[in-house]
Design a protein around this motif. Structure first.
Motif, mmCIF file in Angstrom:
data_model
loop_
_atom_site.group_PDB
_atom_site.id
_atom_site.type_symbol
_atom_site.label_atom_id
_atom_site.label_comp_id
_atom_site.label_asym_id
_atom_site.label_seq_id
_atom_site.Cartn_x
_atom_site.Cartn_y
_atom_site.Cartn_z
ATOM 1 N N VAL A 124 0.845 -1.204 0.000
ATOM 2 C CA VAL A 124 0.000 0.000 0.000
ATOM 3 C C VAL A 124 0.877 1.249 0.000
ATOM 4 O O VAL A 124 0.647 2.192 -0.761
ATOM 5 N N MET A 125 1.917 1.256 0.827
ATOM 6 C CA MET A 125 2.828 2.398 0.881
ATOM 7 C C MET A 125 3.500 2.619 -0.472
ATOM 8 O O MET A 125 3.581 3.741 -0.966
ATOM 9 N N LEU A 126 3.974 1.534 -1.087
ATOM 10 C CA LEU A 126 4.625 1.659 -2.396
ATOM 11 C C LEU A 126 3.660 2.194 -3.446
ATOM 12 O O LEU A 126 4.033 3.016 -4.285
ATOM 13 N N GLN A 127 2.418 1.756 -3.392
ATOM 14 C CA GLN A 127 1.430 2.251 -4.356
ATOM 15 C C GLN A 127 1.132 3.723 -4.146
ATOM 16 O O GLN A 127 0.861 4.440 -5.105
ATOM 17 N N GLU A 128 1.174 4.183 -2.906
ATOM 18 C CA GLU A 128 0.958 5.604 -2.633
ATOM 19 C C GLU A 128 2.136 6.449 -3.101
ATOM 20 O O GLU A 128 1.966 7.532 -3.632
ATOM 21 N N LYS A 129 3.346 5.959 -2.874
ATOM 22 C CA LYS A 129 4.554 6.727 -3.182
ATOM 23 C C LYS A 129 4.920 6.691 -4.669
ATOM 24 O O LYS A 129 5.339 7.705 -5.223
ATOM 25 N N GLU A 161 3.545 3.414 -10.258
ATOM 26 C CA GLU A 161 4.061 2.835 -11.505
ATOM 27 C C GLU A 161 5.325 2.011 -11.278
ATOM 28 O O GLU A 161 5.741 1.244 -12.140
ATOM 29 N N GLU A 162 5.941 2.153 -10.111
ATOM 30 C CA GLU A 162 7.198 1.458 -9.808
ATOM 31 C C GLU A 162 7.013 0.142 -9.054
ATOM 32 O O GLU A 162 7.970 -0.605 -8.874
ATOM 33 N N VAL A 163 5.792 -0.149 -8.585
ATOM 34 C CA VAL A 163 5.583 -1.325 -7.738
ATOM 35 C C VAL A 163 6.035 -2.618 -8.417
ATOM 36 O O VAL A 163 6.788 -3.397 -7.805
ATOM 37 N N PRO A 164 5.655 -2.899 -9.663
ATOM 38 C CA PRO A 164 6.129 -4.145 -10.278
ATOM 39 C C PRO A 164 7.660 -4.224 -10.346
ATOM 40 O O PRO A 164 8.246 -5.282 -10.084
ATOM 41 N N ARG A 165 8.320 -3.115 -10.667
ATOM 42 C CA ARG A 165 9.775 -3.110 -10.748
ATOM 43 C C ARG A 165 10.406 -3.347 -9.383
ATOM 44 O O ARG A 165 11.391 -4.077 -9.249
ATOM 45 N N ILE A 166 9.824 -2.756 -8.341
ATOM 46 C CA ILE A 166 10.366 -2.925 -6.987
ATOM 47 C C ILE A 166 10.198 -4.380 -6.534
ATOM 48 O O ILE A 166 11.120 -4.977 -5.970
#
Length: 172
Positions: free
Chosen positions: A61-66, A69-74
């Protein structure tokens, strides 16, 4: 076809094990596990399902907020590092084939996480197979211990202390 590898499960063999009164245990990819959970032939069979996740719901959830578009790469990078450490620990020097396999596996990580909501429980575990927290201190510590304790609770038909429920819309 799972991560460039053909995988299958003989449903008749599984049914024979269950018919004999024994429990069956499947540990593997979420594609086959999801198919088993949805199989009409197993509709009357009690199933305990859990998905081990390298990240918690809160972290996603935090990654999606920040950086949505980068969540899959992270996620891919998290798994790449885990797989590199694990394979290096097991083999020492890695071959090109090892590196290619790691890229296939980490490249599938985000897609596999999108299956997690289908499972009864999601158990976050930052201490993957690469972590010394499993065996360096005589007993598991850290997330390794927590995840193992939660898994044992599930087998005992208890509620896991750190288990999560993920909604279908968590990962888009």
């Amino acid at each position: 076809d799972v991560r460039k590898d053909i995988q299958a499960l003989a449903l008749q063999d599984l049914q024979a094990v269950l018919a004999s009164g024994k429990d069956a245990f499947f540990e593997g990819n979420p594609y086959i596990a999801s198919a088993l959970m949805a199989a009409p032939e197993l509709r009357e069979t009690p199933i305990v399902s859990c998905f081990l996740s390298p990240l918690s719901r809160e972290e996603l959830v935090m990654l999606q907020e920040k950086a949505p578009e980068e969540v899959p790469r992270i996620v891919t990078d998290v798994m790449r590092r885990k797989l590199l450490r694990r394979t290096q620990r097991q083999k020492g020097i890695l071959s090109l084939r090892d590196l290619e396999d790691i890229e296939v596996r980490c490249g599938a990580a985000y897609q596999e996480l999108t299956y997690a909501w289908r499972f009864e429980w999601v158990l976050p575990n930052h201490d993957g197979e690469d972590s010394e927290n499993w065996d360096a201190f005589y007993y598991p510590i850290g997330d390794a211990r927590r995840c193992l304790a939660d898994f044992v609770a599930l087998l005992r038909q208890e509620t896991p202390h750190h288990g999560e429920k993920w909604e279908e819309t968590l990962l888009r």
